[in-house]
Design a protein around this motif. Structure first.
Motif, PDB file in Angstrom:
ATOM      1  N   ASP A 114       0.836  -1.209   0.000  1.00 62.32           N
ATOM      2  CA  ASP A 114       0.000   0.000   0.000  1.00 62.32           C
ATOM      3  C   ASP A 114       0.863   1.249   0.000  1.00 62.32           C
ATOM      4  O   ASP A 114       0.559   2.229  -0.674  1.00 62.32           O
ATOM      5  CB  ASP A 114      -0.930  -0.008   1.227  1.00 62.32           C
ATOM      6  CG  ASP A 114      -1.992  -1.094   1.131  1.00 62.32           C
ATOM      7  OD1 ASP A 114      -2.313  -1.494  -0.002  1.00 62.32           O
ATOM      8  OD2 ASP A 114      -2.474  -1.542   2.181  1.00 62.32           O
ATOM      9  N   ILE A 115       1.940   1.172   0.775  1.00 63.77           N
ATOM     10  CA  ILE A 115       2.854   2.322   0.855  1.00 63.77           C
ATOM     11  C   ILE A 115       4.271   1.818   0.613  1.00 63.77           C
ATOM     12  O   ILE A 115       4.902   1.266   1.518  1.00 63.77           O
ATOM     13  CB  ILE A 115       2.771   3.022   2.231  1.00 63.77           C
ATOM     14  CG1 ILE A 115       1.325   3.450   2.531  1.00 63.77           C
ATOM     15  CG2 ILE A 115       3.717   4.218   2.279  1.00 63.77           C
ATOM     16  CD1 ILE A 115       1.159   4.097   3.885  1.00 63.77           C
ATOM     17  N   ARG A 158      -0.508   1.213 -10.372  1.00 66.37           N
ATOM     18  CA  ARG A 158      -0.327   2.230  -9.338  1.00 66.37           C
ATOM     19  C   ARG A 158       0.835   3.151  -9.711  1.00 66.37           C
ATOM     20  O   ARG A 158       1.595   2.896 -10.651  1.00 66.37           O
ATOM     21  CB  ARG A 158      -0.028   1.586  -7.984  1.00 66.37           C
ATOM     22  CG  ARG A 158       1.344   0.900  -7.914  1.00 66.37           C
ATOM     23  CD  ARG A 158       1.800   0.676  -6.475  1.00 66.37           C
ATOM     24  NE  ARG A 158       1.812   1.915  -5.753  1.00 66.37           N
ATOM     25  CZ  ARG A 158       1.527   2.012  -4.450  1.00 66.37           C
ATOM     26  NH1 ARG A 158       1.222   0.938  -3.765  1.00 66.37           N
ATOM     27  NH2 ARG A 158       1.561   3.176  -3.838  1.00 66.37           N
TER      28      ARG A 158
END
Length: 552
Positions: free
Chosen positions: A289-290, A516
């Motif tokens: 996610d990060i 992403r």
């Protein structure tokens, strides 16, 4: 049964080497007879774990720590990608590192191996067996088909006079030769397919061996592939010869009949793999996610343009001078290589055997560095070499343009000899824009991915040069110009593109679908990118820094 052979199959005690082993120390690991158990544990070391020999396979064999030899490693350091013991976890060397349970990681990998085994059994083997069945069926019908041709020739020959008997014999001989060639070709194809089946079964056997092994390092070192790595042989397209009788008007062979030649052609991708509906795809490593920066390295360059991984611990770079440099992940300079011409390298790559190769636009050459000796391996005359990339089969891809920059192409070299080139698409239109900034990378599915900065696009072709797709940026950033520079791919066949002016890394799947952005790592003009075997991303910034980023 030979008593000697039977005796060799009985496990013996590793201490006395005479008695039959009945016990097993899972810590050491050592086979023991009951008489030697006391001697083995006489050091009163608490880590010994002696169990009956028949329980050996149920005992997990954790690797010994290379630093603390008395300890077992039950954890994997994700940052260093090495097994560590509890003492290592608490040490300064691994401070703030991320850890994962070794047993859980191996269990996950074994599940992946189980799925791969199923994939090999239920897709590859079944598809190959179907091909074998078709080939055998075709072989079985060949004699009948050729016998009919022979019969037609004979029947037509009966209407002719004796003087054309030699013509009949000649045609029959040609048919037999074509039949033999046809059968020989199909038999060779059959042998290739059966050999491929044998190789796949051997792969399955290796997987099963690792699956049943309790050696964790053996499981960790096992490289998982996929059905994409199985290369089918070309499919044969056979056009049978035909017999056309002629009217009886003369005495020559041409008037007797027309026999079309045997035609056997190959179709590189004629075979397909049939995947069962209930068979799931191989597991995909999820994106974080990060994403996070693991380490930042100062290279000493004013600008860093290109980077290529030499190993999980070392990488080569080049920037705004004539020097190629090798660093480790701690930022230590290990080696400096000055170009032969003293020109700035156009690009660098590491080929399969570990040698550095660089392109020199000034001398129009591609050069290899072996033991600090530099040899020219490619010299161009009408073209100028720019970006280069080593690919999985050992070949080299070179992007090049004409001196006036009005034409550009990607050329594939095998043993530094031109083998294939990609310049136009199926409609004859140029695949790539004019200009010299075209970073290249080969994907896991053998696609060739080019970051075409001049066209503001990523151009992806398959291994035959057929255009698969062009990616021109994400709609959410329509107000910003898509600025692709460096490009690399990972073990999941994901494509990672450095967007210099937008200070981010773009991630696409193998088919060009946006996944992403990596834009939270304080990137400053990212230029070159590469991914190591552990799927860690290395980014070379125009600021002179290299960042190692964990994104999976």
């Amino acid at each position: 049964m030979d008593p000697q052979n039977a005796d060799q199959k009985v496990p013996r005690c590793d201490l006395c080497e005479e008695n039959v082993a009945q016990m097993y120390c899972s810590f050491c690991p050592t086979n023991l007879c009951k008489l030697c158990v006391g001697e083995h544990i006489s050091d009163v070391y608490s880590k010994h774990n002696v169990v009956p020999l028949n329980m050996r396979k149920s005992t997990l064999l954790y690797p010994h720590c290379k630093i603390h030899s008395e300890e077992h490693c039950e954890t994997l350091c994700e940052d260093c990608n090495i097994p560590v013991c509890s003492k290592c976890v608490a040490s300064i060397r691994h401070e703030r590192h991320q850890f994962v349970c070794l047993k859980a990681l191996v269990n996950f990998k074994k599940k992946c191996m189980e799925k791969e085994k199923m994939q090999l059994q239920e897709t590859i083997i079944s598809s190959l067996k179907e091909i074998v069945s078709d080939l055998k069926s075709e072989l079985g019908g060949i004699d009948g088909k050729y016998e009919k041709l022979t019969s037609d020739v004979t029947k037509h020959g009966e209407d002719w006079h004796r003087e054309i008997d030699m013509a009949i014999i000649k045609r029959q001989t040609e048919i037999q030769e074509m039949r033999d060639k046809h059968k020989d070709t199909l038999t060779k194809q059959l042998n290739v397919i059966e050999k491929l089946i044998s190789d796949v079964k051997e792969s399955i056997s290796k997987i099963e061996k690792v699956l049943h092994s309790n050696e964790l390092l053996e499981s960790l070192s096992f490289e998982i592939g996929s059905d994409e790595s199985i290369k089918f042989p070309p499919k044969l397209n056979v056009k049978l010869p035909g017999f056309t009788p002629q009217n009886i008007q003369g005495q020559c062979l041409q008037l007797f009949s027309i026999l079309s030649p045997l035609s056997i052609t190959s179709e590189e991708h004629g075979y397909t793999i049939k995947t069962p509906r209930n068979l799931s795809s191989p597991p995909v490593k999820p994106l974080l996610d990060i994403p996070k920066v693991i380490i930042t390295i100062e290279t000493g360059y004013g600008d860093v343009y290109h980077i290529t991984c030499f190993s999980d611990e070392e990488f080569f770079t080049h920037g705004d001078d004539k020097t190629i440099r090798l660093y480790n992940i701690e930022g230590k300079l290990l080696k400096s290589i000055q170009t032969k011409s003293e020109n700035e390298p156009a690009d660098i790559t590491v080929i399969r055997r570990g040698d550095v190769v660089y392109s020199d636009a000034g001398t129009r050459t591609v050069n290899i560095v072996k033991n600090r000796k530099i040899d020219e391996v490619i010299r161009l005359y009408d073209w100028i070499p720019h970006n280069i990339c080593s690919i999985s089969c050992g070949d080299l891809l070179v992007f090049m343009s004409t001196e006036d920059k009005q034409k550009s192409k990607v050329v594939r070299y095998s043993d530094f000899k031109e083998k294939q080139s990609f310049q136009v698409d199926d409609q004859g239109k140029p695949l790539y824009s004019i200009g010299n900034l075209k970073h290249i990378s080969e994907n896991r599915n053998l696609d060739i991915c080019v970051a075409d900065n001049g066209a503001k696009a990523v151009v992806v072709v398959n291994q035959t040069g057929k255009l698969r797709f062009r990616y021109t940026g994400h709609p959410s950033r329509a107000k910003k110009s898509f600025d692709p520079v460096g490009i690399s791919t990972d073990s999941q066949a994901q494509i990672l593109i450095a967007e210099c002016d937008n200070n981010c890394i773009l991630v696409l799947d193998r088919d060009g679908k946006f996944l992403r952005y990596i834009d939270n790592c304080d990137l400053l003009y990212p230029w070159g990118v590469c991914v190591d075997k552990g799927d860690n991303l290395f980014v070379a910034e125009s600021s002179g820094k290299v960042k190692k980023i964990k994104y999976i």
